[in-house]
Write an enzyme that holds these catalytic residues in place. Structure first.
Site, PDB file in Angstrom:
ATOM      1  N   ASP A 128       0.843  -1.197   0.000  1.00 52.90           N
ATOM      2  CA  ASP A 128       0.000   0.000   0.000  1.00 52.90           C
ATOM      3  C   ASP A 128       0.883   1.254   0.000  1.00 52.90           C
ATOM      4  O   ASP A 128       1.749   1.412   0.867  1.00 52.90           O
ATOM      5  CB  ASP A 128      -0.900  -0.020   1.235  1.00 52.90           C
ATOM      6  CG  ASP A 128      -1.699   1.256   1.401  1.00 52.90           C
ATOM      7  OD1 ASP A 128      -2.082   1.841   0.380  1.00 52.90           O
ATOM      8  OD2 ASP A 128      -1.948   1.658   2.558  1.00 52.90           O
ATOM      9  N   ASP A 151      -7.231   4.838 -10.098  1.00 51.76           N
ATOM     10  CA  ASP A 151      -8.630   4.394 -10.179  1.00 51.76           C
ATOM     11  C   ASP A 151      -9.557   5.590  -9.961  1.00 51.76           C
ATOM     12  O   ASP A 151      -9.491   6.241  -8.923  1.00 51.76           O
ATOM     13  CB  ASP A 151      -8.889   3.335  -9.111  1.00 51.76           C
ATOM     14  CG  ASP A 151     -10.203   2.591  -9.317  1.00 51.76           C
ATOM     15  OD1 ASP A 151     -11.156   3.207  -9.861  1.00 51.76           O
ATOM     16  OD2 ASP A 151     -10.289   1.417  -8.935  1.00 51.76           O
ATOM     17  N   LYS A 155     -18.305   6.210  -9.652  1.00 50.90           N
ATOM     18  CA  LYS A 155     -19.594   6.395  -8.986  1.00 50.90           C
ATOM     19  C   LYS A 155     -19.434   7.411  -7.860  1.00 50.90           C
ATOM     20  O   LYS A 155     -18.516   7.325  -7.054  1.00 50.90           O
ATOM     21  CB  LYS A 155     -20.104   5.067  -8.434  1.00 50.90           C
ATOM     22  CG  LYS A 155     -20.464   4.059  -9.518  1.00 50.90           C
ATOM     23  CD  LYS A 155     -21.024   2.781  -8.924  1.00 50.90           C
ATOM     24  CE  LYS A 155     -21.399   1.791 -10.026  1.00 50.90           C
ATOM     25  NZ  LYS A 155     -21.921   0.515  -9.479  1.00 50.90           N
ATOM     26  N   ASP A 187      -7.694  10.143 -17.308  1.00 49.58           N
ATOM     27  CA  ASP A 187      -8.558  10.265 -18.486  1.00 49.58           C
ATOM     28  C   ASP A 187     -10.023  10.444 -18.079  1.00 49.58           C
ATOM     29  O   ASP A 187     -10.912  10.231 -18.889  1.00 49.58           O
ATOM     30  CB  ASP A 187      -8.398   9.056 -19.413  1.00 49.58           C
ATOM     31  CG  ASP A 187      -8.626   7.726 -18.700  1.00 49.58           C
ATOM     32  OD1 ASP A 187      -8.865   7.731 -17.470  1.00 49.58           O
ATOM     33  OD2 ASP A 187      -8.575   6.677 -19.374  1.00 49.58           O
ATOM     34  N   THR A 224      -0.129   5.136 -23.477  1.00 53.64           N
ATOM     35  CA  THR A 224      -0.535   3.743 -23.343  1.00 53.64           C
ATOM     36  C   THR A 224      -1.476   3.345 -24.474  1.00 53.64           C
ATOM     37  O   THR A 224      -2.061   4.186 -25.157  1.00 53.64           O
ATOM     38  CB  THR A 224      -1.245   3.511 -22.008  1.00 53.64           C
ATOM     39  OG1 THR A 224      -2.502   4.199 -22.019  1.00 53.64           O
ATOM     40  CG2 THR A 224      -0.403   4.029 -20.834  1.00 53.64           C
TER      41      THR A 224
END
Length: 245
Positions: A128, A151, A155, A187, A224
């Site tokens: 972590d 990430d 939501k 993005d 990427t």
């Protein structure tokens, strides 16, 4: 009780890459979607971890000893499959590179790639990032921190799990040397907006592009495959560059 990032016994996936506290469940900025852990990735942990891996100890790390030299250091948080970190290793031999990733398959892939390339100025944590930053990296010791495509937790009810929050931003600033650099890419426009909200207001950081500004993809970050595909579909990408003042 702690669960260190030591190599797993043969035939078993590595242990969970974070400290487990008795009776306490932390809200984390990641989910362990480990995916398929291949035999090649297992061999990487078995054979290459002593060469490239850093076991989490929870104590300040002597990076001069770990790398066998004194150099400026770059940290990439959440390196995924290691594409950007491998690219950096090819093109930046003057600085030491440290990567942190919780997903074992990505760590295994990068271990194999580093061995193939002979990139001995790279070290990896399977742990972590918040715990590594708090406990193993000295204040003011990093020349650059990179966070590429974290990430987005798209939501709204999950936005609190996003990595870039005020407390985490202050932690990053404390680890950067004066004149050091923080580079983020996303993005998701909504996440870019949150990054601006947090980082533009964080003492010690100056947005190189001005308030709520972004820059063109710099040459040290490779594009990427997912990014290329998204741009063909009209998706945006935001690179945010901050200086430690």
């Amino acid at each position: 009780m702690s669960d260190h990032s030591t190599p797993a016994p043969k035939g078993k996936a590595p242990p969970k890459p974070f400290t487990i506290e008795e009776g306490h469940r932390k809200v984390r900025s990641f989910v362990l979607r480990q995916g398929r852990f291949t035999e090649a990735q297992q061999r990487a942990f078995d054979q290459l971890w002593p060469r490239f891996g850093l076991d989490y100890t929870g104590a300040p790390r002597d990076f001069d000893a770990a790398f066998g030299r004194q150099a400026k250091r770059v940290l990439e948080i959440g390196f995924g499959n290691g594409e950007a970190l491998r690219f950096a290793a090819h093109n930046d031999h003057e600085r030491d590179l440290i990567g942190i990733e919780v997903h074992a398959p990505g760590v295994g892939r990068l271990l194999n790639a580093l061995a193939e390339d002979g990139s001995d100025h790279v070290r990896l944590y399977h742990h972590d990032a918040v715990e590594v930053l708090h406990n193993e990296i000295a204040d003011g010791s990093l020349d650059e921190i990179r966070i590429y495509f974290p990430d987005p937790w798209h939501k709204k009810r999950h936005n609190k799990r996003r990595l870039v929050q005020p407390e985490f931003a202050r932690l990053l600033v404390s680890k950067l040397a004066v004149d050091g650099r923080l580079h983020l890419a996303t993005d998701w426009q909504d996440y870019a907006e949150q990054m601006w909200d947090v980082l533009d207001a964080t003492p010690g950081l100056s947005n190189r592009a001005g308030p709520r500004g972004s820059v063109e993809r710099p040459p040290w970050r490779p594009q990427t495959h997912f990014e290329t595909r998204g741009q063909k579909l009209g998706h945006g990408v935001w690179d945010l560059l901050y200086d430690r003042n």
